[in-house]
Design a protein around this motif. Structure first.
Motif, short mmCIF file in Angstrom:
data_model
loop_
_atom_site.label_atom_id
_atom_site.label_comp_id
_atom_site.label_asym_id
_atom_site.label_seq_id
_atom_site.Cartn_x
_atom_site.Cartn_y
_atom_site.Cartn_z
N ARG A 129 -4.26 -5.46 9.46
CA ARG A 129 -3.87 -4.80 9.81
C ARG A 129 -4.10 -2.94 9.40
N ASP A 130 -4.29 -3.04 7.90
CA ASP A 130 -4.17 -2.49 7.30
C ASP A 130 -5.67 -2.08 6.22
N GLY A 131 -6.72 -3.00 7.54
CA GLY A 131 -7.91 -2.62 6.89
C GLY A 131 -8.52 -3.58 6.00
N GLY A 132 -7.54 -4.25 5.42
CA GLY A 132 -8.19 -5.19 4.51
C GLY A 132 -8.96 -6.52 4.88
N GLY A 161 -3.75 2.14 0.89
CA GLY A 161 -5.00 2.74 1.33
C GLY A 161 -5.98 1.85 -0.16
N TYR A 162 -6.37 1.54 -0.45
CA TYR A 162 -7.62 0.66 -1.08
C TYR A 162 -7.69 0.00 -0.08
N GLY A 168 -10.87 8.12 -0.53
CA GLY A 168 -10.59 8.41 -1.89
C GLY A 168 -10.29 6.99 -2.87
N LYS A 169 -9.50 6.04 -2.52
CA LYS A 169 -9.01 5.11 -3.12
C LYS A 169 -10.32 4.14 -3.48
N SER A 170 -9.65 3.24 -4.86
CA SER A 170 -11.27 2.33 -5.25
C SER A 170 -10.81 1.08 -4.51
#
Length: 499
Positions: free
Chosen positions: A250-253, A30-31, A6-8
């Motif tokens: 690591r966090d998906g960026g 979480g973006y 639900g993050k932008s």
């Protein structure tokens, strides 16, 4: 437009330390984050390059904010990544004034630094005491994460909740320059002290003592003492950006190098995306976004917006005083070129009557044995001088000018270092043109906006731009240049996006 949480979706323009920090923090929260940069490697002016077994830091050579509670320490703790190994710079700088063979050592120990300046600048303690009072109040205020300058009610709330009674001591000095403070404390005619301050402040604020905002200078001139301090990173400055990239991914960026952002798209005064060009294939496309974080100069931001740049904003940028460029010489040498007990950072002024810059002054960084920048028995010397950018773009004899500056810099450095054909292994120079080609910063300018009264802190450019969901990070915004400064601006933008 959002990911599964639900993050932008956030696009970051520029993989300098400010952009990488913002991107890594947003990915951690979480973006969906996508960073584009036109260069070959991330890090911007805090990246490195290798030649003949030497590793050279491109621009930035020292780091603040690694101590517990410092901005890098805070950010790396949130990202759950290790801080790079570093050694404190002590002295932070050894400053040589014209004709003098004994330096002014800016010691890390506060007592030692007080004794040094009392000996070097007799009768100047009222000035330094004022600086210390303002620094202590400003540092506590800054640690409470104020937003400067505020642009809406949330920003204003962050600012007002950061104010305490002890902050009020700074208020009467908001419109003071360092020149005003010198006169106020009876040091207006202390030419040697003013020369020292001009040299140091040119490094941190881009302008001299007469023009630098006092509240900015109080921090810039005090942050090198314990419990804060300046640090020399092991391996190279690149370690800082490499760890941020690891956290981001690591966090998906995602980070895409060799991709140029050509235009920021705006609809109904709200950012909607960016136009990207892949440098390898030449392919262009529009990438949609909920937020765009621009880790660029304010001059570049106006160019990226084109006709969508707000008229007042565009006019303010156009009316800014000219920014500085840099001439940098990179030397790979035999260790016999380095004097015994050489400090890691030195500053030289060669002509008492000339302007600071244009090869009249040099800020020098020297590698340490075993710090990863040179093989055993070798060392690196990096020396930079502030220059007027226009002459490097508007002259036909560019190569002659570059060669002249190189020879003059080596001649100056030879007064301190043993630089002979047998000790010099590699020579390379960078000019504003080089920095423009490498970083795409407008005219290759470095160090951000001069920290004069109209452009520092409460009067500077906000992270929150006049266009909704378009954010500015980097050295054009509070609190200014340096990896610690741009990281703070990145944290501010992340908090604003989250608010």
């Amino acid at each position: 437009m959002s990911n599964g949480s639900g993050k932008s979706r956030v696009i970051v323009i520029g993989a300098g330390i400010g952009g990488l920090t913002a991107g890594a923090l947003l990915a951690r929260r979480g973006y969906e984050v996508l960073i584009f940069d036109q260069a070959l490697v991330p890090g911007g002016c805090a990246s490195t390059f290798k030649r003949k077994g030497f590793t050279f830091d491109v621009g930035a050579t020292q780091v603040a904010g690694l101590e517990p509670g410092g901005i890098h320490h805070r950010i790396f703790s949130e990202l759950e990544i290790e801080l790079p190994q570093a050694t404190p710079c002590d002295p932070a700088c050894a400053v040589y004034l014209p004709g003098e063979t004994t330096p002014i050592n800016v010691w890390r120990n506060p007592q030692k630094w007080q004794e040094e300046r009392s000996r070097q600048f007799r009768g100047s303690e009222p000035f330094w005491n004022l600086l210390s009072t303002l620094f202590k109040a400003s540092w506590k205020f800054q640690a409470r994460d104020p937003v400067l300058p505020p642009r809406n009610w949330w920003d204003l709330l962050q600012l007002t909740t950061a104010v305490r009674l002890d902050t009020l001591v700074t208020v009467p000095y908001t419109l003071f320059t360092v020149g005003d403070a010198l006169r106020f404390t009876g040091q207006g005619n202390n030419h040697r002290l003013r020369t020292f301050l001009d040299l140091q402040l040119k490094l941190y604020s881009q302008v001299n003592a007469e023009e630098t905002a006092l509240l900015y200078a109080a921090t810039a001139l005090s942050v090198s003492q314990e419990p804060q301090g300046l640090y020399h990173l092991e391996a190279s400055m690149q370690v800082l950006s490499d760890r941020l990239v690891e956290s981001l991914e690591r966090d998906g960026g995602k980070l895409l190098m060799r991709h140029t952002v050509e235009h920021i798209k705006v609809e109904n005064n709200r950012v909607s995306g960016v136009v990207i060009r892949n440098q390898k294939t030449g392919e262009s496309w529009t990438e949609p976004a909920d937020h765009v974080v621009a880790n660029v100069t304010v001059q570049n931001l106006v160019q990226l917006l084109g006709e969508k740049a707000p008229r007042g904003y565009k006019k303010r940028v156009k009316n800014l005083a000219p920014a500085s460029g840099a001439f940098v010489i990179y030397l790979g040498v035999d260790e016999s070129a380095i004097p015994p007990e050489c400090p890691p950072h030195l500053q030289f002024l060669y002509d008492a009557n000339g302007p600071i810059g244009e090869n009249n002054s040099l800020f020098v960084s020297v590698s340490r044995p075993g710090d990863g920048r040179a093989a055993a028995g070798k060392a690196t010397i990096i020396a930079s001088s502030f220059v007027d950018v226009d002459r490097w773009f508007n002259q036909d004899n560019y190569e002659d000018l570059k060669q002249s500056f190189t020879q003059q810099a080596i001649s100056h450095l030879s007064k301190f270092f043993y630089l002979k054909p047998e000790t010099i292994i590699h020579v390379e120079a960078a000019t504003p043109r080089t920095f423009y080609n490498f970083t795409a910063r407008d005219q290759g300018i470095v160090g951000g906006i001069g920290q004069r009264i109209p452009t520092f802190g409460p009067f500077g450019f906000a992270n929150r731009t006049p266009i909704k969901n378009l954010w500015l990070v980097g050295d054009s915004t509070h609190p200014g240049e340096g990896t610690a400064g741009v990281s703070y601006s990145a944290l501010t933008v992340v908090r604003q996006i989250e608010s």
